[in-house]
Design an enzyme around this catalytic site. Sequence first.
Site, PDB file in Angstrom:
ATOM      1  N   ASP A 182       0.744  -1.309   0.090  1.00  0.00           N
ATOM      2  CA  ASP A 182      -0.151  -0.108  -0.018  1.00  0.00           C
ATOM      3  C   ASP A 182       0.839   1.249   0.064  1.00  0.00           C
ATOM      4  O   ASP A 182       2.319   1.225   0.186  1.00  0.00           O
ATOM      5  CB  ASP A 182      -0.871   0.048   1.321  1.00  0.00           C
ATOM      6  CG  ASP A 182      -2.181   0.623   1.043  1.00  0.00           C
ATOM      7  OD1 ASP A 182      -2.284   1.425  -0.012  1.00  0.00           O
ATOM      8  OD2 ASP A 182      -3.178   0.640   1.709  1.00  0.00           O
ATOM      9  N   ASP A 227     -10.632   2.077  -3.490  1.00  0.00           N
ATOM     10  CA  ASP A 227     -11.271   1.933  -2.013  1.00  0.00           C
ATOM     11  C   ASP A 227     -12.688   2.061  -2.320  1.00  0.00           C
ATOM     12  O   ASP A 227     -13.432   1.735  -1.245  1.00  0.00           O
ATOM     13  CB  ASP A 227     -10.885   3.075  -0.983  1.00  0.00           C
ATOM     14  CG  ASP A 227      -9.376   2.524  -0.568  1.00  0.00           C
ATOM     15  OD1 ASP A 227      -9.183   1.204  -0.875  1.00  0.00           O
ATOM     16  OD2 ASP A 227      -8.638   3.412   0.017  1.00  0.00           O
TER      17      ASP A 227
HETATM   18  C1  DGJ Z   1      -5.870   2.117   1.723  1.00  0.00           C
HETATM   19  C2  DGJ Z   1      -6.279   0.881   0.961  1.00  0.00           C
HETATM   20  O1  DGJ Z   1      -6.593   1.218  -0.362  1.00  0.00           O
HETATM   21  C3  DGJ Z   1      -7.289   0.090   1.778  1.00  0.00           C
HETATM   22  O2  DGJ Z   1      -7.655  -0.992   1.052  1.00  0.00           O
HETATM   23  C4  DGJ Z   1      -6.629  -0.306   3.034  1.00  0.00           C
HETATM   24  O3  DGJ Z   1      -5.589  -1.150   2.912  1.00  0.00           O
HETATM   25  C5  DGJ Z   1      -6.205   0.982   3.879  1.00  0.00           C
HETATM   26  N1  DGJ Z   1      -5.408   1.808   3.094  1.00  0.00           N
HETATM   27  C6  DGJ Z   1      -5.379   0.518   4.995  1.00  0.00           C
HETATM   28  O4  DGJ Z   1      -4.742   1.453   5.495  1.00  0.00           O
END
Ligand code: DGJ
Length: 730
Positions: A486, A548
Site C-alpha cells: 500500500d 477503495d
Molecule cells: C488504503 C487501501 O486502499 C485500503 O484497502 C486499506 O488497505 C487501507 N489503506 C489500510 O490502511
Amino acid sequence: MSVSISRNKKYFKLDTKNSTYMLGIADNRFLGHMYYGKRLYLDSDFDRLDYLLGEEREGYLPSKNSCGEGLENRDKITFEDTFPWEFSVPGYGDFGEHCLEAASGDGKEALEFIYEDFELLSEKPELPGLPATFRADGETLVIRLREVKLSLTVKLMYSVFEKEDAIAKSVTVYNDGEEEYTLSRVLTSCLEFPEGQYDLITLHGAWGREREPYRRSIGQGKQSISSIRGVSSHQENPFMAIVDRNATEETGSAYGISFVYSGNFLAQTEMNQFGGIRAVMGIHPYQFAWKLMPGESFTAPEVVHVFSSEGIGGMTRCFHDLYREHLIRSPYWNQRRPVLINNWEATYFNFDTEKLWQIAEKAAECGIEMLVMDDGWFGYREDDSTSLGDWSVNEKKLPGGLKRLVEGIKERGLKFGIWLEPEMVSPDSDLYREHSDWIIGQRGRSTSLGRNQYVLDFSRKEVRDEIYRRIAGVLKSADISYVKWDMNRSLTNVPEGEKYHRYVLGVYDLQNRLVTDFPDLLLENCSSGGGRYDAGMLYYSPQIWCSDDTDAIERLSIQRGTAMVYPLSTMGAHVSDCPNHGTKRTTPFETRGQVALAGTFGYELDVTQIAGEEQQAIHDQVECYYKYNDLIRSGDYYRLPSAAEGKTYDCYMVVSKDKTEALISFVRITTHLSRWNERIYCRGLDEKTVYLLEDRNTELTGSVLMNVGIDVMGAEDEYYGKLIHLVAKK
Ligand code: DGJ
C-alpha cells in the site's frame, strides 16, 4: 522484417501487423516524424516520401534558404518552426513543447541535435532499473543524435510489437564529454499529427472515483494532464488517446499513448499554427534537475504507442494483449488467482488472532482460498496514527506472532497474505525516533503530514536496505503467499533535483528485490485504492487494487475506465458488505459478485456476520469465478453501450481468442418502464458460428447476436444484473 530502411538510407519504416510508424532524416541532419497510422505497403515510393519531411518545398530546409556561407548562417527559424520533429529541442526556432532541456556551466543552452547513425537490434534491451515491455516479436531501431556543441548524445530506441500493434519508445541521454550537465527535462514521446480533427481521451478522478474517461476536442493551444504528486495519481492517469473526431468503439483511428512509469508525468497535446498536433509524454519537468556527470547516461522511462483503425475498443484490446503478455513479469499473469478475503472492511484496525481465525474458518466453508490481513497488525497500531516503519508483530493483537496466526489459518485450509506500507513512517514510531532524517523533506521547513505519516526517502539506499531487511524478515517468519503493498499519501516538500525520480527508482528497486527473493509471492499494488494504477507497477505486480470504493454500482464505471488501458486480469475487485461503508448504498449480493468477477475476485467483509443466504451464495460465486475466470482473464474485452452512452445499465463482454466462448455482463443502474426495444448488440463473435445462450437455452448465430441483438431478461430492477454465457456449438 518489422523495420525497413529506404534505399537512400534516409527513411525508417516500423511495421506492426496493422500499423506503420515512419521517421526519416531531412537534409542529412534533422530527424523528423513522417507518419504514424494504418499499415503502409510501400514499393519504390519508399524513396519518394521526401514531401513528408518537406524536403521538396522550396525554401523549406535551411540549406535551401541560405543567407550566407556556412551552416551557421542559414536562415533556420522557418524550418525549425514547421518541421515535424521526432525529438524536439529548444533554442533555434522550434517553439513547441520540447523533449529535452540541458544546461552546461554557462546555463541552459539552445540545443541542436544532428542525426548521427542508426542500429538494428533483434532483441529488445532492458532499461536499467526501469519497468519496460519485453519479448518484442519485432526488431528494435536505435537512432543516435549528437548535439552540435555540447558533448551530449541522445539514443532513441523504438521496439516493434508486431502482433499487438504497439511501438515502445525510450530515450537515453549520454554525456560523452568532460563537462557536467544538468538535464531539466527529458520527455520520452513526441508525436506529430498532420492537420485534422482529433479528440483527446484521458482518465480522471479522485480517491474512490478513479479513472473516469473524459473525451474532448483537441483545439488550439495546449491541453495537458499531469501528476506532480510523486505517484501517477488518482486524479489523472499516465495515458492519453488521440482519436479521430468521429471515432467510435469500433471504427476510426485511435492512438493510445501510455507511460510505463509510476511517478510525476506530463502528457500534452498542442495544436500548432497550421492545425497539426504535437503530442508529448514523459516525466514531468516539475522539480526535475538531473546532474549528468562525464561518462554518465540518463534513461527516461518507456512510452508505449498503440494504433488501431478499429476504434477505441481496438486500441484497448491492443493494450490488454501487450500488457498481459509483454509487461507483467509475474508468473501469475495468466493464472487464476486464489479467491481471497481481506479483513479491512470487516474489522478495520479492530482484530486479533481469534477474530481472523473465525473469519478464516467461515471463509473456508464458503470456498474462499486465502485470508489477507490488512492494516493494523504491527507495532502498536490501533488506528492510522502510529507505527508505520515498525514492521514487527503487535503481540497484544496477535499473541505468538505471525507463525501462530498463519498456522491457524492454514489449519483451517486457507493461504495467508499480509498488508505492508513500506514507503512510509509514522512520526510516532521507533523507526522515526531513531532515524528522523530518513524522511523526504527540505531543510529548514516543516514537512507536511498526510494520513499522519511521512514518506521515507527511498532514493537513499541505506533507507531501502533497512526497510527491506524488516519486510523480508516478516515474510520469512511465516508462510506468506501474498503481499498487498500500500502507499497512502502524495510526496510533498520535495527539493528540486533528482529526488522525485530517484524515489520512484527506489520503489522499483525494492519491489524488484521482493519478487526476485520471493518468486512465488503474489504481489498486489495499492495506493489508497487506485492512486498508482499504471503500467510501471504492472511490471512488478500482476494486479493492483482498483479503488477503495467497493460499491458495486460505482465500481462499474471505475472498472470500465480502468479497462480502457489495463487488462481485467490486473484489477483488484472484491465483494463488500451492504449498506456499502462508503456510499451507504445497498445492492444485491449477486450483483456485487458479478461486478467483482470482472477482476481478480475476492471478499472484503466479515463473512461470520453476513446472512446465511449470502454465505451460501459465496459458493455459487466462487463456482462462477472458476467457470469464467480463464475467459475473463485472457479474452478480448468489448465495451458495449452503457451509462456513459445514455443507457440505464452497464454492459461489457469478453470473447475468447478463438471465439468459441463469450460472457456478457449486464447490470441495471436505474430502472425504467417501456424498455421493450432494449437490445444488446454483441461484439467480437464469429458471424457464422452458432452459439448457445446458456441463460435461455437458445441457439443463435454470431451474426444475429451482433446485428439483430438480444434482450436481457431478468435484470429489470435497479441494481440487478445478469451474466449471459455464450458457447459455440461444435
Ligand atoms: C488504503 C487501501 O486502499 C485500503 O484497502 C486499506 O488497505 C487501507 N489503506 C489500510 O490502511
